[in-house]
Design a protein around this motif. Structure first.
Motif, PDB file in Angstrom:
ATOM      1  N   PHE A   1      34.777  37.058  34.154  1.00 21.74           N
ATOM      2  CA  PHE A   1      34.373  35.989  34.652  1.00 21.74           C
ATOM      3  C   PHE A   1      32.707  36.167  34.764  1.00 21.74           C
ATOM      4  CE2 PHE A   1      34.673  38.595  38.385  1.00 21.74           C
ATOM      5  CZ  PHE A   1      33.501  38.428  39.277  1.00 21.74           C
TER       6      PHE A   1
ATOM      7  N   ILE B   1      40.531  40.574  32.914  1.00 20.98           N
ATOM      8  CA  ILE B   1      39.943  39.386  32.394  1.00 20.98           C
ATOM      9  C   ILE B   1      38.607  39.267  33.001  1.00 20.98           C
ATOM     10  CG2 ILE B   1      42.181  38.064  31.928  1.00 20.98           C
ATOM     11  CD1 ILE B   1      41.671  36.698  34.511  1.00 20.98           C
TER      12      ILE B   1
ATOM     13  N   HIS C   1      44.936  30.780  36.940  1.00 21.98           N
ATOM     14  CA  HIS C   1      45.511  30.687  35.385  1.00 21.98           C
ATOM     15  C   HIS C   1      46.458  31.939  35.930  1.00 21.98           C
ATOM     16  CE1 HIS C   1      45.418  30.030  31.239  1.00 21.98           C
ATOM     17  NE2 HIS C   1      45.432  31.324  30.977  1.00 21.98           N
TER      18      HIS C   1
ATOM     19  N   PHE D   1      42.211  33.918  28.202  1.00 20.94           N
ATOM     20  CA  PHE D   1      41.092  34.373  28.931  1.00 20.94           C
ATOM     21  C   PHE D   1      40.575  35.504  28.651  1.00 20.94           C
ATOM     22  CE2 PHE D   1      41.617  31.040  32.489  1.00 20.94           C
ATOM     23  CZ  PHE D   1      40.291  30.517  32.527  1.00 20.94           C
TER      24      PHE D   1
ATOM     25  N   LYS E   1      39.374  30.207  39.457  1.00 21.73           N
ATOM     26  CA  LYS E   1      39.849  29.200  38.263  1.00 21.73           C
ATOM     27  C   LYS E   1      40.788  30.506  37.641  1.00 21.73           C
ATOM     28  CE  LYS E   1      38.280  27.326  33.881  1.00 21.73           C
ATOM     29  NZ  LYS E   1      37.123  26.702  32.869  1.00 21.73           N
ATOM     30  N   ARG E   2      40.432  31.877  37.571  1.00 18.24           N
ATOM     31  CA  ARG E   2      41.092  32.545  36.755  1.00 18.24           C
ATOM     32  C   ARG E   2      42.304  33.243  37.433  1.00 18.24           C
ATOM     33  NH1 ARG E   2      36.384  31.829  35.066  1.00 18.24           N
ATOM     34  NH2 ARG E   2      35.776  32.352  32.926  1.00 18.24           N
TER      35      ARG E   2
END
Length: 315
Positions: A281, A279, A225, A244, A221-222
C-alpha cells in the motif's frame, strides 16, 4: 449497529385477523434471527409498552409468545433475543416530536424522535410501504437553543423486517466506515468490517501508532479486497486471482534466518507462523506492506503485519 424499534409501524397496521398478526410477529422473529447471525447489532431499544402493543383485537407479542400455534423454536428464540435488550424508551425519553404523513393521515412517533436524537437506525415492521423504505422522512419539532419552537424536515435511516440481511450488513458497514478516521477506529471495527479476516494482536499497535489517514484508507481498501476474496474461496489461495500485485517472498528471504524471523508473527491462539504472502500500500512510506496467512479451508485469512516495508537482501 444501534437500532430503535419503530413502535408506530406496529400501531399503523391494517391487518384483519389474528392469523395475520401472528404471521407479522413471526416475520419479525425470523428477521431478528437473521440479524442476530450477522453480528450487526450493538443494541436495540424497544418501547416500554412493547409487549402490550396489540396488532389485532388484543393479540400482540405477549399472546404470541404463548401461542401454541406458533413453533416453540421461534417463540423460544424471540424470548431469548428480547431478553438481551433491556433498555427502553417512552414519551419522556425525547426532547422533540417526529411526525410522518401516511395516506393523508399525520402520526407522531416517539421511536422516530428517539432514533433521530441519538443517531440510531430505525427497525420497522413491514406493515406499510412507507416503513419498507431505507429512510423515513418526516417533520421534527423541538425547542431550539434560543427557546424558540422550530420545525425541520428530517430523514432517519431505516431497516424493515423484509430488508435482506446482506443489505443490513452493507448498510452497517457504510455507517461504520463513515466514522473511521484513525488506526484505532479501524482496529475497534475490524470484526464487523472484515468478518473473514483475523488481525493478529501486534497489528493493533501498528495501527494505533500510524496517524496517517492516507495509510489507514489505503489499508482499509486492501483489507476489504482480502475480505471479499477469502469470504468466497474454499480452495487454495491464488495470488493472481487476489490481485493488488499479491506475491510471496523470494527464496533469499525465506532462507535467511534473520529476514525469515522478521516475518514470524504470533496468531491469536499463541502459536507462531511465518507470513510470507503480502500486498503493498502507498502513502508516506516508500512501500507499505500487509503480510497475511491464507486459511482458505476455513474461509479465513490472518493478518500478521501492517506497516513499513520489511528488510530484504536488497532493501
Amino acid at each position: 449497529m444501534l437500532l430503535t424499534f419503530n413502535e408506530l409501524s406496529a400501531k399503523t397496521t391494517s391487518i384483519s385477523s389474528q392469523y395475520d398478526a401472528q404471521q407479522l410477529i413471526l416475520e419479525f422473529a425470523t428477521f431478528c434471527q437473521k440479524l442476530n447471525k450477522t453480528n450487526a447489532i450493538d443494541d436495540i431499544i424497544f418501547p416500554s409498552d412493547f409487549y402490550s402493543i396489540a396488532l389485532y383485537d388484543g393479540y400482540g407479542l405477549s399472546q404470541w409468545l404463548f401461542d401454541k400455534n406458533v413453533s416453540q423454536q421461534h417463540r423460544q428464540f424471540l424470548k431469548r433475543f428480547l431478553d438481551k435488550y433491556r433498555n427502553s424508551f417512552d414519551r419522556n425519553s425525547t426532547e422533540g416530536e417526529f411526525s410522518v404523513s401516511i395516506d393523508g393521515e399525520v402520526y407522531n412517533s416517539i421511536g422516530c424522535a428517539f432514533a433521530l436524537e441519538r443517531d440510531h437506525t430505525l427497525l420497522s415492521l413491514a406493515t406499510h410501504d412507507f416503513w419498507k423504505s431505507n429512510s423515513i422522512a418526516g417533520n421534527y419539532s423541538f425547542i431550539n437553543q434560543d427557546e424558540e419552537f422550530q420545525i425541520e424536515s428530517r430523514t432517519i435511516d431505516n431497516v424493515s423486517t423484509i430488508t435482506p440481511d446482506s443489505d443490513v450488513v452493507n448498510f452497517q458497514r457504510e455507517r461504520i466506515l463513515e466514522g473511521i478516521s484513525s488506526g484505532q477506529d479501524l482496529w475497534e471495527s475490524r470484526e464487523k468490517l472484515y468478518p473473514n479476516l483475523v488481525l493478529c494482536n501486534n497489528v493493533k499497535d501498528q495501527l494505533y501508532h500510524d496517524s496517517e489517514k492516507t495509510h489507514i484508507f489505503a489499508v482499509m481498501k486492501r483489507l476489504q479486497h482480502l475480505q471479499n476474496y477469502f469470504s468466497q474461496h474454499h480452495e487454495s489461495y491464488n495470488p493472481d486471482e487476489l490481485g493488488f500485485d499479491a506475491r510471496t517472498e523470494s527464496e533469499s528471504v525465506k532462507t535467511n534466518p534473520k529476514l525469515r524471523n522478521d516475518r514470524k508473527f504470533r496468531l491469536p491462539d499463541g502459536t507462531e507462523e511465518y507470513f510470507f504472502d503480502h500486498i503493498g500500500f502507498t502513502g508516506k512510506y516508500k512501500g507499505g506492506r500487509i503480510y497475511f496467512l491464507p486459511d482458505c479451508k476455513n474461509q479465513r485469512c490472518y493478518i500478521g503485519y501492517v506497516g513499513q516495508h520489511l528488510s530484504t537482501q536488497k532493501f
